[in-house]
Each structure stands twice: as structure tokens, then as C-alpha cells.
Design an enzyme around this catalytic site. Structure first.
Site, PDB file in Angstrom:
ATOM      1  N   HIS A 116      -3.099   7.303   2.082  1.00 23.21           N
ATOM      2  CA  HIS A 116      -3.556   5.973   1.693  1.00 23.21           C
ATOM      3  C   HIS A 116      -4.942   5.744   2.282  1.00 23.21           C
ATOM      4  O   HIS A 116      -5.208   6.076   3.434  1.00 23.21           O
ATOM      5  CB  HIS A 116      -2.573   4.917   2.203  1.00 23.21           C
ATOM      6  N   ASN A 147     -10.189  -0.036   0.092  1.00 21.14           N
ATOM      7  CA  ASN A 147      -8.731   0.053   0.097  1.00 21.14           C
ATOM      8  C   ASN A 147      -8.207  -0.573  -1.202  1.00 21.14           C
ATOM      9  O   ASN A 147      -8.296  -1.784  -1.380  1.00 21.14           O
ATOM     10  CB  ASN A 147      -8.205  -0.694   1.330  1.00 21.14           C
ATOM     11  N   CYS A 160       0.815  -1.225   0.000  1.00 18.80           N
ATOM     12  CA  CYS A 160       0.000   0.000   0.000  1.00 18.80           C
ATOM     13  C   CYS A 160       0.848   1.273   0.000  1.00 18.80           C
ATOM     14  O   CYS A 160       0.329   2.358  -0.258  1.00 18.80           O
ATOM     15  CB  CYS A 160      -0.961  -0.001   1.177  1.00 18.80           C
TER      16      CYS A 160
HETATM   17  O1  UT7 Z   1      -3.727  -1.023   3.517  1.00 15.51           O
HETATM   18  C1  UT7 Z   1      -2.763  -1.387   4.451  1.00 15.51           C
HETATM   19  C2  UT7 Z   1      -3.047  -0.796   5.719  1.00 15.51           C
HETATM   20  N1  UT7 Z   1      -4.173  -1.450   6.331  1.00 15.51           N
HETATM   21  C3  UT7 Z   1      -4.787  -0.843   7.323  1.00 15.51           C
HETATM   22  O2  UT7 Z   1      -4.431   0.261   7.624  1.00 15.51           O
HETATM   23  C4  UT7 Z   1      -5.851  -1.579   8.084  1.00 15.51           C
HETATM   24  C5  UT7 Z   1      -5.693  -1.257   9.547  1.00 15.51           C
HETATM   25  N2  UT7 Z   1      -6.685  -1.897  10.413  1.00 15.51           N
HETATM   26  C6  UT7 Z   1      -7.967  -1.522  10.396  1.00 15.51           C
HETATM   27  O3  UT7 Z   1      -8.395  -0.709   9.613  1.00 15.51           O
HETATM   28  C7  UT7 Z   1      -8.883  -2.116  11.453  1.00 15.51           C
HETATM   29  O4  UT7 Z   1      -8.109  -2.796  12.411  1.00 15.51           O
HETATM   30  C8  UT7 Z   1      -9.930  -3.099  10.871  1.00 15.51           C
HETATM   31  C9  UT7 Z   1     -10.959  -2.323  10.055  1.00 15.51           C
HETATM   32  C10 UT7 Z   1      -9.265  -4.131   9.976  1.00 15.51           C
HETATM   33  C11 UT7 Z   1     -10.676  -3.814  11.992  1.00 15.51           C
HETATM   34  O5  UT7 Z   1     -11.263  -2.849  12.877  1.00 15.51           O
HETATM   35  P1  UT7 Z   1     -11.096  -2.994  14.445  1.00 15.51           P
HETATM   36  O6  UT7 Z   1     -11.841  -1.898  15.053  1.00 15.51           O
HETATM   37  O7  UT7 Z   1      -9.621  -3.085  14.726  1.00 15.51           O
HETATM   38  O8  UT7 Z   1     -11.856  -4.350  14.726  1.00 15.51           O
HETATM   39  P2  UT7 Z   1     -11.294  -5.667  15.423  1.00 15.51           P
HETATM   40  O9  UT7 Z   1     -10.318  -6.359  14.520  1.00 15.51           O
HETATM   41  O10 UT7 Z   1     -10.870  -5.329  16.800  1.00 15.51           O
HETATM   42  O11 UT7 Z   1     -12.614  -6.547  15.504  1.00 15.51           O
HETATM   43  C12 UT7 Z   1     -13.683  -6.198  16.389  1.00 15.51           C
HETATM   44  C13 UT7 Z   1     -14.768  -7.234  16.262  1.00 15.51           C
HETATM   45  C14 UT7 Z   1     -14.268  -8.668  16.348  1.00 15.51           C
HETATM   46  O12 UT7 Z   1     -15.219  -9.429  17.022  1.00 15.51           O
HETATM   47  P3  UT7 Z   1     -15.015  -9.817  18.581  1.00 15.51           P
HETATM   48  O13 UT7 Z   1     -13.730 -10.565  18.631  1.00 15.51           O
HETATM   49  O14 UT7 Z   1     -14.939  -8.497  19.297  1.00 15.51           O
HETATM   50  O15 UT7 Z   1     -16.225 -10.613  18.871  1.00 15.51           O
HETATM   51  C15 UT7 Z   1     -14.236  -9.103  14.915  1.00 15.51           C
HETATM   52  O16 UT7 Z   1     -14.365 -10.487  14.748  1.00 15.51           O
HETATM   53  O17 UT7 Z   1     -15.396  -7.107  14.978  1.00 15.51           O
HETATM   54  C16 UT7 Z   1     -15.443  -8.391  14.365  1.00 15.51           C
HETATM   55  N3  UT7 Z   1     -15.400  -8.225  12.916  1.00 15.51           N
HETATM   56  C17 UT7 Z   1     -16.507  -8.059  12.154  1.00 15.51           C
HETATM   57  N4  UT7 Z   1     -17.814  -8.009  12.470  1.00 15.51           N
HETATM   58  C18 UT7 Z   1     -18.676  -7.821  11.453  1.00 15.51           C
HETATM   59  C19 UT7 Z   1     -14.316  -8.195  12.104  1.00 15.51           C
HETATM   60  N5  UT7 Z   1     -14.692  -8.021  10.827  1.00 15.51           N
HETATM   61  C20 UT7 Z   1     -16.051  -7.936  10.833  1.00 15.51           C
HETATM   62  C21 UT7 Z   1     -17.014  -7.758   9.825  1.00 15.51           C
HETATM   63  N6  UT7 Z   1     -18.315  -7.709  10.180  1.00 15.51           N
HETATM   64  N7  UT7 Z   1     -16.682  -7.627   8.526  1.00 15.51           N
END
Ligand code: UT7
Length: 325
Positions: free
Chosen positions: A252, A282, A119
């Protein structure tokens, strides 16, 4: 006389197939996987993304974006003497996607190669082209970010498949006696190679390892917000500028929360940030040139404006380019 690299034209291209969150959520539901438009939008800012059809490759998207950038720059393809394509989803293992784009443009002979910095790829590619123009190795460079990330997605993994999309963005960079690119800085830290990767590879006619995208989203998020603020301050110092000199931040486009955090740290109002993540998702190396093109074409980014481009992603890589339009 000092030689600088200046953006003469921008172009962008998105494949026509657009999926909004409701369609992606409905597709996940067919496999018994729960998600929602609300989760995706609140956590990321994404409302829709575009996917290529079968038989469409990164070079096809790159070629369309390149044509638009060349037209905007009023530059014939025959004047291009350097092509750099930033991509992690090349058409083939080799030759480079840049070589294939060169052929599609109907030109031959100029240098053409790919840059693989995920990215951060476009910022890397722009920085390399800037250096080559400054040394006199090139006069008219085509710098492209092009991705078909839909090909790398695991549609059984809701934590990643909702995030990414396909597209391409391009700029024509011309040698000029006025800047142009003011400063750039690139970084990588391979100790974090595993937090965002596609671990598979081709060997003996087979794919060994997993060829689908894996991401520890929280780890990437935490690293991203720190390094983006640091590298922004660093390029400003290099260019002898401060935060108040920035007219537009073109970051980005991975997550609106990361973009807003960077803007806050730079004391920039959200209205000075070009946001396309809502409509594009993204698109990895394509996201910055696509966003730049949107900002230029809708008239927000104007000649003379000072623009900060910032990338972050797999590698772990990050970097920034500060430029005057
Ligand atoms: O391009 C390269 C750079 N990439 C990035 O910059 C990405 C950086 N990371 C992010 O943008 C975020 O970490 C994410 C968008 C990927 C995830 O957001 P988050 O607020 O960090 O969520 P999380 O990973 O802490 O997940 C929270 C909850 C989890 O459930 P539990 O364990 O709390 O029960 C996940 O399983 O959300 C759940 N979850 C979803 N729920 C519904 C994860 N994906 C989904 C989904 N729909 N699609």
C-alpha cells in the site's frame, strides 16, 4: 484437480488533473496555512497526486481501469462472472459501485458487490475473489480498487490533505489449475477505529457528524510498520516460502518510510519494491492495483515472478496476498 486463482491482466487509471506539491502548498497558503514541498516529500515520499473533476465518480475510474485489465487479459467483459470493487468512496450509499461498474461494462447477471476495508480494501477483495474461484463459485473475476479520496479531504488540515489522491486499479482473476494466489491473510482490530476515520453519516436527508477524513498519523504509522512485517512473514509461512522467494513487494502506497521499513524487515532491497506514492500519493484501496499495474506494464514484474501485496489502513485493517504472476 486443485483449482487456483491467477492474475490474467492488470489495468490502472488516474484522472487527468495532476497537482504537484508546489500547487498544493500554494493552495494551502491562500488560506494562511504553512507547508512546503520539502516537508511533504521528506516525510512521505509524495511529489504529486491526481484529483477527479466535478461529476466524476469512483465507478468512472473503476470502469476505465477495468477496461484496461480486461484488454490485458484478452478477456471479454461478457466472460466476467464476479465483480468486486474495494472502495471507501462509493458513488452512492447504494447500490454498490460494483453494480454501477457492471452496468457501464454492458453486462448483467453476475455477482457484484463492494468491499469496505479502506486502504486494505484491495487485498480484502482479492482474497475474497480467490476464495470464490477456489470453491468454483466464479471463473473470471474482476477485482478493482477505486477511490475519489479528494472528496473526503479537509483542505484546512495540512496533516492529511497533502497525502491522498484519486485513482483506480484492476485485475482480472481467472480460474487455473496452477497457482496463482499462493496464500492470503486478512486482519482487523476495531479498537483502533478512531485513529483513521470519516465519522459522518447520512441520516434523515442530512449528513450528521463530520464527513471529512481524520487521521492520527503517528498512531497509524506505528501500527502499520508492526503489522505489515508480521502479516508478510505469516503468508510466507502459509505458502511454504521465505523472504528470498519474493521477487517484488507491492505495498500500500501511503508513506515511503513505511514501505522501506517493511522491505528492510523482509531483507528486500529497495529496488524490489514497486513505488508509486511519489506520483500518485495515497489512493487508498486503489494504490496496490495501481502499483501492480505500473510494475507489470513497465516490464519489471514478469510472468512467473513471486509478488507480495500488502495493505494497511482504517478499521484498523491489514492483510497480505502472496502470488505467482
Ligand atoms: O493509508 C492508510 C495508512 N496511512 C498511513 O500509513 C499514514 C501513516 N502516517 C504517516 O505517514 C505520517 O505519520 C504522516 C506523514 C501523516 C506525518 O508524518 P510524521 O513524521 O508522523 O509527522 P508528525 O505528525 O509528527 O508532524 C510533525 C510536524 C508537526 O508539527 P510540530 O507539532 O512538530 O510543530 C506537524 O504539525 O509536522 C507538522 N506538519 C506539517 N508541516 C508542514 C504536519 N503536516 C504538515 C504539512 N506541512 N503538510
Amino acid at each position: 484437480m486443485n483449482r487456483y486463482a491467477r492474475i490474467a491482466g492488470t489495468g490502472g487509471y488516474l484522472p487527468h488533473r495532476r497537482l504537484d506539491n508546489a500547487e498544493v502548498v500554494a493552495d494551502l497558503a491562500t488560506r494562511g496555512i504553512d507547508s512546503s514541498d520539502a516537508w511533504i516529500f521528506e516525510r512521505t515520499g509524495i511529489r504529486a497526486r491526481h484529483y477527479v473533476d466535478d461529476g466524476v465518480y469512483a465507478s468512472d475510474l473503476a470502469y476505465e481501469a477495468a477496461k484496461r485489465a480486461l484488454a490485458a487479459a484478452d478477456c471479454p467483459a461478457s466472460a466476467i462472472d464476479l465483480i468486486i470493487v474495494a472502495t471507501s468512496t462509493p458513488d452512492m450509499v447504494f447500490p454498490s459501485t460494483a453494480s454501477i461498474v457492471q452496468r457501464k461494462l454492458g453486462i448483467a447477471g453476475c455477482a457484484a458487490f463492494d468491499v469496505q476495508a479502506v486502504c486494505s480494501g484491495f487485498v480484502y477483495a482479492l482474497s475474497v475473489a480467490d476464495a470464490m474461484i477456489k470453491t468454483g463459485a466464479a471463473q473470471h473475476a474482476l477485482v478493482i480498487g477505486a477511490e475519489v479520496f479528494s472528496r473526503l479531504l479537509d483542505f484546512n488540515d495540512r496533516t492529511t490533505c497533502v497525502l491522498f489522491g484519486d485513482g483506480a486499479g484492476a485485475v482480472v482473476l481467472k480460474s487455473s489449475d496452477t497457482p496463482g494466489i499462493l496464500a492470503s491473510e486478512l486482519h482487523a482490530d476495531g479498537r483502533y477505529a478512531d485513529i483513521l476515520c470519516v465519522p459522518g453519516h447520512v441520516s434523515g436527508g442530512r449528513i450528521l457528524g463530520d464527513p471529512l477524513l481524520k487521521m492520527d498519523g503517528q498512531a497509524v504509522f506505528k501500527l502499520a510498520v508492526g503489522v505489515l512485517a508480521d502479516v508478510a512473514r505469516s503468508v510466507l509461512v502459509k505458502a511454504g516460502k521465505t523472504e528470498v522467494d519474493i521477487d517484488w513487494l507491492v505495498p500500500h502506497q501511503a508513506n515511503i518510510r513505511i514501505m522501506q521499513s517493511t522491505a528492510r524487515k523482509l531483507k528486500l532491497d529497495d529496488s524490489r519494491v514497486i513505488v508509486t506514492v511519489d506520483q500518485h500519493g495515497n489512493t487508498s484501496a486503489a494504490s496496490i492495483p495501481l502499483a501492480l499495474d505500473v510494475g507489470v506494464r513497465d516490464g519489471r514484474i514478469r510472468p512467473g515472478d513471486t509478488v507480495l501485496l500488502e495493505g494497511v489502513g482504517g478499521g484498523f485493517t491489514w492483510g497480505a496476498v502472496l502470488l505467482d504472476m
